[in-house]
Scaffold this motif. Structure first.
Motif, mmCIF file in Angstrom:
data_model
loop_
_atom_site.group_PDB
_atom_site.id
_atom_site.type_symbol
_atom_site.label_atom_id
_atom_site.label_comp_id
_atom_site.label_asym_id
_atom_site.label_seq_id
_atom_site.Cartn_x
_atom_site.Cartn_y
_atom_site.Cartn_z
ATOM 1 N N ARG A 152 0.822 -1.526 -0.056
ATOM 2 C CA ARG A 152 -0.058 0.008 0.139
ATOM 3 C C ARG A 152 1.166 0.722 -0.203
ATOM 4 O O ARG A 152 1.834 1.921 0.518
ATOM 5 N N GLY A 153 0.514 1.856 -0.914
ATOM 6 C CA GLY A 153 1.154 3.173 -0.915
ATOM 7 C C GLY A 153 2.541 3.578 -1.786
ATOM 8 O O GLY A 153 2.994 4.353 -2.219
ATOM 9 N N ALA A 154 2.867 2.776 -2.214
ATOM 10 C CA ALA A 154 4.085 1.746 -2.997
ATOM 11 C C ALA A 154 3.885 2.306 -4.784
ATOM 12 O O ALA A 154 2.451 2.817 -4.807
ATOM 13 N N SER A 155 4.637 2.544 -5.267
ATOM 14 C CA SER A 155 4.764 2.852 -6.937
ATOM 15 C C SER A 155 3.078 2.237 -8.000
ATOM 16 O O SER A 155 2.450 2.852 -8.358
ATOM 17 N N GLN A 156 3.026 1.266 -7.359
ATOM 18 C CA GLN A 156 1.947 0.341 -8.076
ATOM 19 C C GLN A 156 0.812 0.407 -7.724
ATOM 20 O O GLN A 156 -0.231 0.734 -8.584
ATOM 21 N N GLU A 157 0.201 0.863 -6.776
ATOM 22 C CA GLU A 157 -0.596 1.624 -6.704
ATOM 23 C C GLU A 157 -0.525 3.080 -6.796
ATOM 24 O O GLU A 157 -2.092 3.772 -7.414
ATOM 25 N N LEU A 158 0.146 3.988 -6.610
ATOM 26 C CA LEU A 158 -0.134 5.124 -7.251
ATOM 27 C C LEU A 158 -0.549 5.120 -8.819
ATOM 28 O O LEU A 158 -1.097 5.917 -9.024
ATOM 29 N N VAL A 159 0.424 4.673 -9.463
ATOM 30 C CA VAL A 159 0.491 4.374 -10.707
ATOM 31 C C VAL A 159 -1.261 3.904 -11.317
ATOM 32 O O VAL A 159 -1.796 4.776 -11.900
ATOM 33 N N LEU A 160 -1.525 2.887 -10.372
ATOM 34 C CA LEU A 160 -3.401 2.267 -10.956
ATOM 35 C C LEU A 160 -4.034 3.230 -10.696
ATOM 36 O O LEU A 160 -4.564 3.915 -11.244
ATOM 37 N N ARG A 161 -4.162 3.766 -9.690
ATOM 38 C CA ARG A 161 -4.892 4.632 -8.618
ATOM 39 C C ARG A 161 -4.867 6.078 -10.034
ATOM 40 O O ARG A 161 -5.400 6.532 -10.485
ATOM 41 N N SER A 162 -3.717 6.393 -10.062
ATOM 42 C CA SER A 162 -3.949 7.756 -11.750
ATOM 43 C C SER A 162 -4.590 6.969 -12.679
ATOM 44 O O SER A 162 -5.500 7.560 -13.223
ATOM 45 N N LEU A 163 -4.772 5.640 -13.059
ATOM 46 C CA LEU A 163 -4.646 5.663 -13.996
ATOM 47 C C LEU A 163 -6.629 5.402 -13.908
ATOM 48 O O LEU A 163 -7.502 5.566 -15.055
ATOM 49 N N LEU A 164 -7.149 4.202 -13.105
ATOM 50 C CA LEU A 164 -8.367 4.432 -12.436
ATOM 51 C C LEU A 164 -9.208 6.133 -12.346
ATOM 52 O O LEU A 164 -10.552 5.795 -12.519
ATOM 53 N N THR A 165 -8.148 7.075 -12.330
ATOM 54 C CA THR A 165 -8.733 8.226 -12.408
ATOM 55 C C THR A 165 -9.422 8.811 -13.406
ATOM 56 O O THR A 165 -10.582 9.035 -13.833
ATOM 57 N N THR A 166 -8.475 8.458 -14.329
ATOM 58 C CA THR A 166 -8.165 8.824 -15.949
ATOM 59 C C THR A 166 -9.510 7.772 -15.944
ATOM 60 O O THR A 166 -10.796 8.191 -16.795
ATOM 61 N N ALA A 167 -10.304 6.499 -15.906
ATOM 62 C CA ALA A 167 -11.311 5.715 -15.856
ATOM 63 C C ALA A 167 -12.488 6.149 -15.396
ATOM 64 O O ALA A 167 -13.866 5.911 -15.496
ATOM 65 N N GLY A 168 -12.526 7.536 -14.486
ATOM 66 C CA GLY A 168 -13.937 8.076 -14.184
ATOM 67 C C GLY A 168 -13.803 7.544 -12.650
ATOM 68 O O GLY A 168 -15.368 7.767 -12.052
ATOM 69 N N LEU A 169 -13.512 6.505 -11.885
ATOM 70 C CA LEU A 169 -13.844 5.884 -10.782
ATOM 71 C C LEU A 169 -12.569 6.772 -9.612
ATOM 72 O O LEU A 169 -11.976 7.425 -9.414
ATOM 73 N N ASN A 170 -13.453 6.377 -9.091
ATOM 74 C CA ASN A 170 -12.732 7.165 -7.525
ATOM 75 C C ASN A 170 -11.997 5.626 -6.838
ATOM 76 O O ASN A 170 -12.378 5.068 -6.210
ATOM 77 N N PRO A 171 -10.768 5.990 -6.586
ATOM 78 C CA PRO A 171 -9.465 4.911 -5.947
ATOM 79 C C PRO A 171 -10.100 4.589 -4.261
ATOM 80 O O PRO A 171 -9.479 3.546 -3.697
ATOM 81 N N ASP A 172 -11.043 6.280 -3.937
ATOM 82 C CA ASP A 172 -10.588 5.692 -2.081
ATOM 83 C C ASP A 172 -12.334 4.809 -2.328
ATOM 84 O O ASP A 172 -12.275 4.017 -1.117
ATOM 85 N N THR A 173 -12.983 4.756 -3.048
ATOM 86 C CA THR A 173 -13.855 4.024 -2.762
ATOM 87 C C THR A 173 -14.788 2.593 -3.462
ATOM 88 O O THR A 173 -15.367 1.916 -3.394
ATOM 89 N N ASP A 174 -13.808 3.067 -5.066
ATOM 90 C CA ASP A 174 -14.240 1.459 -5.547
ATOM 91 C C ASP A 174 -13.997 0.706 -5.837
ATOM 92 O O ASP A 174 -13.931 -0.313 -6.755
ATOM 93 N N ILE A 175 -12.457 1.273 -5.213
ATOM 94 C CA ILE A 175 -11.827 -0.321 -5.195
ATOM 95 C C ILE A 175 -11.350 -0.268 -3.681
ATOM 96 O O ILE A 175 -10.799 -0.055 -2.773
ATOM 97 N N ARG A 176 -11.387 -1.937 -3.723
ATOM 98 C CA ARG A 176 -10.892 -2.335 -2.970
ATOM 99 C C ARG A 176 -9.074 -2.733 -2.445
ATOM 100 O O ARG A 176 -9.525 -4.106 -3.505
#
Length: 335
Positions: A152-176
């Motif tokens: 958690r909090g490392a590069s893999q998550e940070l990169v994927l969070r950016s991609l998910l945001t572009t897809a219109g998802l909220n990385p904090d609430t739409d993903i576990r």
């Protein structure tokens, strides 16, 4: 951690380089073999460590009067903490995590990129997600899913969070989010169904295939012609105090590492040997096959330029970029 002004740091590095040149082979050839400097390193045993492995195997560090002392980990968070605290002189880290840490007050000096993008997003085959959808729409299928990342909090998550945001998802609430570690731990977590999807990388996919675990590739992020663009998956980073106080040693380390990447491009056996040394593949033959499969991703790395430096900020939480002149060691990438 306080850092020296960028101008003084550049002067110190240029002076060290000039003194090395005046001394002939002492600067780049390590003529005084009785004096050996240990350089402690922290990183992950993956393709991003190939340059370091080849520099060690080829004796390139030794030629500079350096002893490479690696500590292998699975968590970028642990590596980042160890580097900033001074437990390690050099580390392999993802720029997204590094930029975020610098933004929070940490200090580290970038030496050079050591790996281009090799990430991907995979999902359990049993979910029957539609892999034919274009990006970013394909990622909307991860809404409500458990997604695995190494830590958690490392590069893999940070990169994927950016991609998910572009897809219109909220990385904090739409993903576990689920931390699944690396190596065998990650393979076991995915194979046992602990996660619905995961941020993947070559070793994870190869090991899942070897185990007979089916998965669907939702998104291939390997190479510059992907949503990641001119992305550095890993950069060589130095502890600030070590880099500022030992500019000559820094340049010797950089020279050896640069020679290793030249060997990777020019010597057919260097890459397979590096993969085998890192344990990438159960035997030398498999290591060679993996090198043939992933060679381009290790050798063709986007250049260390201010433009590419700024590009990495797209994958950080606040999309800010540290000052290039302050946090990049001048002369390292060409030493």
């Amino acid at each position: 951690m306080p850092s020296r002004p960028g101008g003084l740091r550049r002067v110190a590095l240029l002076l060290a380089l000039a003194l090395s040149a005046a001394a002939g082979s002492a600067g780049c050839g390590g003529s005084d073999e009785s004096r050996t400097t240990t350089v402690s390193f922290a990183g992950v045993r993956d393709q991003g460590a190939t340059g370091y492995a080849v520099a060690e195997l080829e004796g390139l560090f030794a030629q500079q009067g350096l002893r490479f002392s690696p500590t292998w980990a699975t968590s970028g968070t642990v590596i980042m903490q160890g580097l900033v605290s001074g437990d390690f002189d050099v580390a392999g880290l993802g720029p997204a995590q590094l930029f975020a840490a610098i933004g929070n007050g940490a200090c580290a000096r970038v030496l050079r990129p050591v790996q281009g993008a090799t990430y991907g997003v995979i999902a359990q085959a049993g979910l029957h997600l539609d892999t034919t959808r274009p990006y970013p729409e394909v990622l909307t299928q991860l809404r409500g899913k458990a997604v695995g990342v190494a830590a958690r909090g490392a590069s893999q998550e940070l990169v994927l969070r950016s991609l998910l945001t572009t897809a219109g998802l909220n990385p904090d609430t739409d993903i576990r989010w689920v931390a699944i570690g690396g190596g065998a731990t990650a393979v076991s977590a995915f194979a046992s169904g602990q996660v619905d999807a995961a941020m993947s990388y070559p070793q994870l996919e190869v090991n899942l295939e070897a185990r007979g675990t089916a998965f669907d590739k939702l998104l291939d992020l390997a190479g510059p012609d992907t949503p990641l663009g001119q992305f550095w998956q890993s950069v060589a980073v130095a502890n600030c105090d070590w880099a500022d106080d030992h500019p000559g040693t820094v340049l010797k380390f950089c020279h050896a590492l640069n020679q290793a990447f030249t060997a990777l491009k020019q010597q057919p056996d260097a890459g397979p040997a590096g993969f085998a040394h890192l344990g990438l593949g159960p035997d030398p033959g498999q290591a060679r096959k993996l090198w043939d499969r992933y060679r381009t991703l290790v050798v063709d790395i986007p250049a260390l330029t201010e433009e590419n430096w700024r590009h990495q900020a797209a994958f950080t939480p606040d999309r800010t970029t540290p000052d290039f002149s302050e946090y990049v060691v001048d002369g390292c990438s060409t030493a």
